[in-house]
Design a protein around this motif. Structure first.
Motif, PDB file in Angstrom:
ATOM      1  N   UNK A   1       0.816  -1.219   0.000  1.00 58.58           N
ATOM      2  CA  UNK A   1       0.000   0.000   0.000  1.00 58.58           C
ATOM      3  C   UNK A   1       0.847   1.267   0.000  1.00 58.58           C
ATOM      4  N   UNK A   2       1.908   1.281   0.789  1.00 57.46           N
ATOM      5  CA  UNK A   2       2.757   2.478   0.865  1.00 57.46           C
ATOM      6  C   UNK A   2       3.457   2.724  -0.461  1.00 57.46           C
ATOM      7  N   UNK A   3       4.054   1.697  -1.025  1.00 58.47           N
ATOM      8  CA  UNK A   3       4.779   1.870  -2.290  1.00 58.47           C
ATOM      9  C   UNK A   3       3.826   2.293  -3.404  1.00 58.47           C
ATOM     10  N   UNK A   4       2.661   1.675  -3.476  1.00 56.83           N
ATOM     11  CA  UNK A   4       1.689   2.032  -4.524  1.00 56.83           C
ATOM     12  C   UNK A   4       1.271   3.488  -4.397  1.00 56.83           C
ATOM     13  N   UNK A   5       1.058   3.946  -3.169  1.00 55.16           N
ATOM     14  CA  UNK A   5       0.629   5.331  -2.956  1.00 55.16           C
ATOM     15  C   UNK A   5       1.737   6.317  -3.319  1.00 55.16           C
TER      16      UNK A   5
ATOM     17  N   UNK B   1       1.348  11.796  -0.866  1.00 54.79           N
ATOM     18  CA  UNK B   1       2.036  11.787   0.418  1.00 54.79           C
ATOM     19  C   UNK B   1       1.472  10.612   1.223  1.00 54.79           C
ATOM     20  N   UNK B   2       2.283  10.051   2.133  1.00 55.28           N
ATOM     21  CA  UNK B   2       1.841   8.838   2.827  1.00 55.28           C
ATOM     22  C   UNK B   2       2.120   8.896   4.328  1.00 55.28           C
ATOM     23  N   UNK B   3       1.101   8.517   5.081  1.00 58.95           N
ATOM     24  CA  UNK B   3       1.254   8.217   6.497  1.00 58.95           C
ATOM     25  C   UNK B   3       1.105   6.712   6.625  1.00 58.95           C
TER      26      UNK B   3
ATOM     27  N   UNK C   1       6.199  13.149   0.784  1.00 59.45           N
ATOM     28  CA  UNK C   1       6.470  12.947   2.197  1.00 59.45           C
ATOM     29  C   UNK C   1       5.995  11.568   2.648  1.00 59.45           C
ATOM     30  N   UNK C   2       6.764  10.960   3.540  1.00 60.77           N
ATOM     31  CA  UNK C   2       6.408   9.680   4.154  1.00 60.77           C
ATOM     32  C   UNK C   2       6.610   9.808   5.657  1.00 60.77           C
TER      33      UNK C   2
ATOM     34  N   UNK D   1      10.946   9.330  11.633  1.00 64.59           N
ATOM     35  CA  UNK D   1      11.553   9.283  10.296  1.00 64.59           C
ATOM     36  C   UNK D   1      11.340   7.899   9.692  1.00 64.59           C
ATOM     37  N   UNK D   2      11.316   7.803   8.379  1.00 62.90           N
ATOM     38  CA  UNK D   2      11.215   6.482   7.745  1.00 62.90           C
ATOM     39  C   UNK D   2      12.367   5.562   8.126  1.00 62.90           C
ATOM     40  N   UNK D   3      13.579   6.127   8.272  1.00 62.57           N
ATOM     41  CA  UNK D   3      14.717   5.282   8.637  1.00 62.57           C
ATOM     42  C   UNK D   3      14.548   4.715  10.046  1.00 62.57           C
TER      43      UNK D   3
END
Length: 383
Positions: A82-86, A92-94, A119-120, A347-349
């Motif tokens: 879902x995240x990658x597709x968005x 932008x993704x939460x 943004x993620x 952060x994503x990391x």
């Protein structure tokens, strides 16, 4: 952009977070929902009030021009997809935690995010709880000297109710509960210390849940429902003692962090109470929380300074909103990130690293407790 229009994927356990984004007269508004359940679609629509675009196919959200951002609140094993597709659709993704259920999945997400220019944000709402923000501030102030040791005990009361009556109990959906449940605590260890874990050794087992009951057995139709301590008459109905359950309900981790800081994390799902107990020990004292009574205790040791003559008790003030007031704060930070590029506390990391520890600890558990190193390097290899 003056208002963030949000499409939500998943109206299940974390679907309630959407209420903090739905401000039709403010800077954010929920405009769409995708969920496989018609019942959840209907209930979500009723709760939001204003008309929404509803669909059972999340991909329909990604093609809409009236959606700026996607909130991925779906089950863990669907986050990566879902995240990658968005992101690839220019949204932008939460993303709810864990970011994915494998380190490789996290790295694929981060690569897609870096390519997207969008943004993620990862849903580590414990970073937004005043108790843990206060503990971090105390440590950062130098009140306990140089941090050396971290102990975390997580008593997961009602663990069966939350995790063993549905998809969480199968490792193909979660890897282990060190990701689904433990990712919060592992992240807080990283965040408050300012250091990432470099290696871990762990022991764990399935000591209470699981068993020999059929995978198709549900609580309402079970002959033992009147005497079973895990009987659930509503919401989650799959038997907590069914055969397919294979995720540990009792885990003990020992970690070494950057700089030589030692940390331990204990998680048990069949305790009678629910609380998280954090202890941070430094060269000049220690702090410990009591989240049942909303207190933090600072205790000092001999330093030959005035500091050693007093201990301090902090009393946390009540806040409105779910998860101790953290959910409305993290929801607002996602809006601030998009509208004003204000960087959030997560952060994503950091999302990737909590999964890395959880996966490494799970590997250690399932191979007899061996030490597993944790790398910060991407697992993606391009040909």
């Amino acid at each position: 952009m003056k208002k963030v229009r949000i499409g939500v994927i998943g109206a299940g356990l974390r679907g309630g977070l959407a209420q903090y984004w739905h401000k039709p007269d403010g800077e954010s508004e929920v405009v769409a929902l995708a969920d496989l359940s018609q019942e959840r679609l209907d209930k979500f629509q009723e709760k939001i009030g204003s008309p929404l675009f509803l669909t059972k196919d999340y991909k329909e959200l990604l093609t809409r021009d009236d959606i700026d951002a996607i909130a991925v609140l779906s089950p863990d094993y669907l986050h990566e997809e879902h995240v990658i597709a968005a992101l690839e659709a220019g949204k932008h993704v939460y993303s709810e935690k864990p970011l994915a259920i494998t380190v490789e999945g996290c790295d694929r997400i981060i690569e897609a995010w870096e390519k997207s220019g969008k943004h993620l944000m990862v849903g580590f709402n414990m970073r937004y709880m005043s108790m843990y923000q206060t503990m971090k501030d105390i440590i950062d102030s130098g009140a306990i000297g140089e941090l050396k040791t971290i102990w975390v005990r997580h008593f997961v009361g009602f663990g069966g109710y939350f995790y063993y009556h549905d998809w969480h109990g199968n490792s193909k959906n979660t890897t282990s509960l060190l990701l689904q449940k433990g990712s919060h605590d592992l992240d807080v260890i990283h965040w408050i210390s300012g250091k990432y874990a470099t290696k871990v050794s762990a022991f764990g087992s399935l000591d209470y849940y699981g068993g020999d009951k059929p995978n198709t057995l549900t609580c309402p139709e079970c002959d033992l429902k009147n005497t079973c301590p895990e009987y659930v008459p509503h919401t989650f109905t799959e038997c907590a003692f069914r055969e397919e359950i294979d995720v540990e309900d009792n885990n003990m981790l020992i970690m070494e962090l950057e700089g030589g800081i030692k940390a331990s994390y204990l998680q048990c799902h069949f305790t009678p109470d629910y609380n998280r107990n954090y202890t941070f020990i430094g060269t000049e004292g220690r702090i410990e929380n009591d989240d049942v009574n909303d207190k933090i205790y600072l205790k000092t040791r001999k330093t030959n300074t005035v500091k050693e003559f007093s201990n301090v008790t902090y009393e946390m003030k009540p806040e409105e909103g779910s998860h101790g007031g953290a959910d409305p704060k993290i929801a607002q930070d996602f809006v601030e990130l998009i509208l004003r590029n204000k960087q959030p506390l997560t952060t994503p990391f950091a999302g990737r690293m909590s999964v890395a520890v959880g996966c490494a600890a799970t590997e250690s558990i399932r191979s007899g407790g061996k030490v597993v190193n944790i790398s910060q390097e991407s697992t993606i290899v391009h040909s």
